[in-house]
Write an enzyme that holds these catalytic residues in place. Structure first.
Site, PDB file in Angstrom:
ATOM      1  NE  ARG A 270       1.877  33.739 -35.876  1.00 20.80           N
ATOM      2  CZ  ARG A 270       0.934  33.449 -34.985  1.00 20.80           C
ATOM      3  NH1 ARG A 270       0.421  34.386 -34.217  1.00 20.80           N
ATOM      4  NH2 ARG A 270       0.471  32.213 -34.870  1.00 20.80           N
ATOM      5  CG  HIS A 274       3.285  34.866 -30.952  1.00 21.07           C
ATOM      6  ND1 HIS A 274       3.089  36.138 -31.445  1.00 21.07           N
ATOM      7  CD2 HIS A 274       3.865  35.024 -29.737  1.00 21.07           C
ATOM      8  CE1 HIS A 274       3.525  37.017 -30.557  1.00 21.07           C
ATOM      9  NE2 HIS A 274       4.000  36.370 -29.514  1.00 21.07           N
ATOM     10  CE1 TYR A 283      -2.829  30.726 -33.415  1.00 16.91           C
ATOM     11  CE2 TYR A 283      -2.040  29.658 -31.415  1.00 16.91           C
ATOM     12  CZ  TYR A 283      -1.802  30.442 -32.516  1.00 16.91           C
ATOM     13  OH  TYR A 283      -0.545  30.929 -32.747  1.00 16.91           O
TER      14      TYR A 283
HETATM   15  C1  LIG Z   1       1.641  44.783 -22.899  1.00 18.41           C
HETATM   16  C2  LIG Z   1       1.856  43.395 -23.389  1.00 18.41           C
HETATM   17  N1  LIG Z   1       0.899  42.470 -23.177  1.00 18.41           N
HETATM   18  C3  LIG Z   1       1.076  41.202 -23.587  1.00 18.41           C
HETATM   19  C4  LIG Z   1       2.207  40.834 -24.243  1.00 18.41           C
HETATM   20  C5  LIG Z   1       2.406  39.402 -24.688  1.00 18.41           C
HETATM   21  N2  LIG Z   1       2.365  39.331 -26.143  1.00 18.41           N
HETATM   22  C6  LIG Z   1       3.501  39.309 -26.859  1.00 18.41           C
HETATM   23  S1  LIG Z   1       3.204  39.350 -28.483  1.00 18.41           S
HETATM   24  C7  LIG Z   1       1.542  39.383 -28.268  1.00 18.41           C
HETATM   25  C8  LIG Z   1       0.641  39.446 -29.450  1.00 18.41           C
HETATM   26  C9  LIG Z   1       0.950  40.608 -30.316  1.00 18.41           C
HETATM   27  O1  LIG Z   1       0.137  40.619 -31.433  1.00 18.41           O
HETATM   28  P1  LIG Z   1       0.308  41.685 -32.588  1.00 18.41           P
HETATM   29  O2  LIG Z   1       0.295  43.054 -32.009  1.00 18.41           O
HETATM   30  O3  LIG Z   1      -0.684  41.376 -33.613  1.00 18.41           O
HETATM   31  O4  LIG Z   1       1.791  41.455 -33.135  1.00 18.41           O
HETATM   32  P2  LIG Z   1       2.404  40.127 -33.793  1.00 18.41           P
HETATM   33  O5  LIG Z   1       3.014  39.344 -32.675  1.00 18.41           O
HETATM   34  O6  LIG Z   1       1.320  39.396 -34.477  1.00 18.41           O
HETATM   35  O7  LIG Z   1       3.469  40.602 -34.712  1.00 18.41           O
HETATM   36  C10 LIG Z   1       1.240  39.342 -26.915  1.00 18.41           C
HETATM   37  C11 LIG Z   1      -0.124  39.314 -26.351  1.00 18.41           C
HETATM   38  C12 LIG Z   1       3.193  41.828 -24.435  1.00 18.41           C
HETATM   39  N3  LIG Z   1       4.357  41.552 -25.050  1.00 18.41           N
HETATM   40  N4  LIG Z   1       2.986  43.082 -24.012  1.00 18.41           N
END
Ligand SMILES: Cc1ncc(C[n+]2csc(CCOP(=O)(O)OP(=O)(O)O)c2C)c(N)n1
Ligand SMILES: [Mg+2]
Lengths: 376, 325
Positions: A270, A274, A283
């Site tokens: 990425r 985020h 971080y």
């Molecule tokens: C059930 C849930 N918990 C927390 C979140 C908040 N949240 C949004 S994106 C994210 C991280 C996701 O990481 P990853 O699965 O690696 O996907 P990326 O964003 O890196 O594409 C979090 C914790 C959420 N959307 N849904």
């Protein structure tokens, strides 16, 4: 293996320096892999390049629109273009996609109007496109939920009895590295496995889940989880559009012919924050970002095109201009997007008329009208 | 006295609790280095270490489930759910396990777990980031449910919640995180956790609110005063248990009551309030208890959230209606 008593994180070099399927090196050199032969014409490569450049440009425009207050938020795909275009272009028309909130490149491949994606981040809709029209389901914000929907959909395809026929369809579920910790994702692996569902689990391991590095989610390379569930897992260079295309094609074909699920881990990065509200300087190290820049998914395709004289300066200029134009149209479309009508909040909550919706809608309409009367 | 935002007051309250009791742990997604997406846990990992401030895997059921286990081993976990809409993957652990274990053990087990949930709308977010799920939890016996509305309460209430031997669902009004107030961080002379407070005295109508709606009600009361109407505003602070005494005392005086919350009106917490007030103040009421809240629909796209959320006009409209009855 050493275990840190506080963090519990083992010393696993494989997490960082993995074995992966690669068909195009970061320098743009074509390499062969015995399991994944891939024969692309110059034109096909140029088309992939065009996709990559366009989705990056659209993404940058969306980030800019957010900075200017036109979108509430944007989840950038910067750095993940190859994973999305490679897998997206591997799809056949019948195949069904279940995306997260970051699959703008896959949406592009499916012909979903990019403005519709923006409408969600602008706060105009919660979705807004017809999933059946593009075989591209709505974005899912709640991490991991869609993997179960995808598995159920695949079980439906299986029950239709079309696998192995020309109307066969594979289902592909997208999710991130962080999502692999969710119960839903692990349950979807179990269901897909025991029912031998025609599904491809496409995990974009972009190394981060907001501020948490992969080590917070896994002690082994993610693709190896598949083994424990009883289906094949494979790691692919997620910044290599050729490899993503070839590996996904094969997995989809396996699904369509009744050979069951595959987990693909696209090892990528990425490159941006985020989302537009995030601050990665809190971080992670700049050096890490710099190191990944050298593995840029677009530069290597460009190098390949140049090296093989498949494209000249005029071609690159044309693509650049085209991308600029698409971005301009996106911006104009965004700025002229109408706000939803307040009373629309009551629409589509139920498939059939519902007395409470009717009652509250009428009440609110009367309330709004009372201001107009006052103004008169 | 120190000037603190609500968010910073939460942070200071957590810090105090961690200093005072080595068994207090903080856990959740991104709570460590990042300090949480709202920075509520900012600096805590640096000062208390990774063993006490735990960046967990991305799994809410896992977070609450392991917090239960840690509590069984004598710890006091304070769990952060990143946004209201993401508490549901943990619903089973909260509703079926956390809430009932004390009773199932005939009182032998105690579950001092705090589940912090930034709640409510008004920040222009995408879906699942603006919800008010309190009624699901107030409907669950075994859970204590509280909601802070200002920096002073944020600072004290989080410490009181952590000290509670029972599980506490702790709602934080995310759009008020940046509101400032003077907080006495030395004093521990606090209002009891489960009592309501009259935040603006008045004579004609009682407004009942909690969390983000308290400020809106105070503004409405200010506007009403200009038109000669005196509204009393009560910040309930605690939804379960409910300080019904403070409410009844007020409504007995005013004879009119409007409940305000962001959650949908249908089956919302206001329904419980209206029923209880009707039972206790029946002969004193000049009009039915009216409710102002979100529509009974999913939280809408943010471009129309201002219509969905109770605002001054809708509150004052309800106040007018109590007089027109
Ligand atoms: C059930 C849930 N918990 C927390 C979140 C908040 N949240 C949004 S994106 C994210 C991280 C996701 O990481 P990853 O699965 O690696 O996907 P990326 O964003 O890196 O594409 C979090 C914790 C959420 N959307 N849904
Ligand atoms: Mg990720």
């Amino acid at each position: 293996m050493t275990i840190d008593s506080v963090r519990g994180a083992p010393d696993t070099p494989e997490l960082a320096e993995p074995e992966l399927v690669q068909l195009l090196t970061p320098e743009g050199e074509r390499v062969e892999h015995p399991d994944y032969p891939l024969d692309l014409s110059a034109e096909e490569v140029r088309d992939l390049y065009r996709d990559l450049v366009n989705v990056r440009r659209l993404d940058l425009e969306s980030v800019a629109l957010t900075r200017q207050g036109e979108l509430g938020l944007w989840a950038s795909l910067l750095g993940q273009e190859a994973a999305q275009i490679g897998s997206g272009r591997a799809l056949s028309e019948n195949d069904m996609v279940f995306p997260t909130y970051r699959e703008h490149g896959v949406a592009w491949c499916r012909g979903v109007d990019q403005l519709k994606l923006l409408s969600m981040f602008r706060g105009v809709t919660h979705g807004g496109w017809d999933p059946a029209e593009h075989n591209f389901h709505l974005y899912t914000v709640v991490i991991g939920s869609q993997t179960l929907h995808a598995t159920g959909y695949a079980m439906g395809v299986q029950r239709d009895g079309v696998l192995g026929t020309p109307s066969a369809a594979a289902t592909i579920a997208y999710f991130g590295d962080g999502a692999t910790s969710q119960g839903d994702v692990n349950e979807s692996f179990v269901f897909a496995s025991v029912f031998n569902a025609p599904i491809v689990f496409f995990c974009q391991n972009n190394q981060w889940a907001i501020s948490e590095p992969l080590e917070r989610q896994s002690r082994i390379p993610l693709y190896r989880r598949a083994q424990g569930y009883g289906f094949p897992g494979i790691r692919v260079d997620g910044n290599d559009v050729f490899a993503c295309l070839a590996v996904t094609r094969k997995a989809l074909e396996n699904a369509r012919t009744g050979q069951g699920p595959t987990l693909i881990e696209a090892f990528t990065y990425r490159m941006g924050a985020h989302t537009t509200t995030d601050d990665p300087t809190r971080y992670r190290l700049k050096a890490e970002e710099e190191a990944w820049k050298l593995k840029d998914p677009i530069e290597r395709v460009k190098a390949y095109l140049v090296r093989n004289e498949f494209a000249d300066a005029a071609f690159f200029q044309k693509i650049e201009d085209e991308a600029k134009q698409t971005a301009r149209e996106l911006r104009e479309g965004c700025l002229s997007m109408p706000d939803p009508k307040p009373l629309s909040a009551f629409e589509h909550v139920y498939a059939e008329p519902h007395p409470l919706m009717t009652e509250e809608q009428e009440q609110f309409a009367a309330y709004l009208a009372s201001f107009e009367e006052e103004a008169r | 006295m120190t000037t603190l935002t609500l968010g910073k007051a939460m942070n200071e309250g957590l810090r105090k609790a961690m200093e005072n009791d080595p068994k207090v742990l903080v856990m959740g997604e991104d709570v460590g280095k990042l300090g949480g997406v709202f920075r509520i846990t900012d600096g805590l990992q640096k000062d208390f270490g990774e063993e006490r401030v735990i960046d967990t895997p991305l799994a809410e059921s896992g977070i609450v489930g392991t917090a239960i286990g840690l509590a069984l081993r004598g710890y006091r976990p304070v769990v952060e759910i990143q946004f209201d809409g993401f508490v549901f993957p943990a619903a089973d652990q909260i509703i079926t396990q956390l809430a009932k274990m004390h009773m199932r053990s005939l009182g032998k087990l105690s579950l001092p777990v705090v589940v912090r949930i930034p709640c409510g709308g008004g920040i222009g977010a995408v879906e699942h980031h603006s919800e008010s799920p309190e009624a699901y939890f107030t409907h669950t016996a075994g859970l204590r449910v509280v909601a802070c509305s200002n920096p002073v309460d944020a600072y004290s209430m989080i410490q009181q919640a952590i000290a509670s031997p029972d599980p506490v669902i702790f709602f934080e009004p995310k759009r008020r995180y940046w509101e400032k107030a003077e907080v006495d961080v030395e004093s521990t002379d606090w209002t009891p956790l489960h009592s309501a407070t009259v935040v603006r005295p008045g004579e004609h109508v009682t407004l009942l609110a909690y969390g983000p709606s308290v400020k809106t009600c105070l503004e409405a009361a200010g506007a009403a005063a200009e038109e000669g109407r005196s509204l009393e505003v009560i910040d309930l602070r605690s939804l379960n248990p409910l300080d019904i005494g403070t409410v009844v005392e007020s409504v007995d005086r005013t004879g009119r009551c409007v409940v305000v919350h962001e959650a949908p009106v249908y089956n919302g917490f206001g329904a419980e309030l209206a029923a209880r007030i009707t039972e206790r103040c029946f002969y004193r009421l000049e009009s039915p208890v009216l409710r102002v809240g979100g529509f009974s629909t999913p939280y809408p796209p943010s471009r129309i959230e201002d219509q969905y959320l109770p605002d001054l006009d809708r509150i004052l409209d309800a106040v007018d209606r109590t007089f027109a009855w």
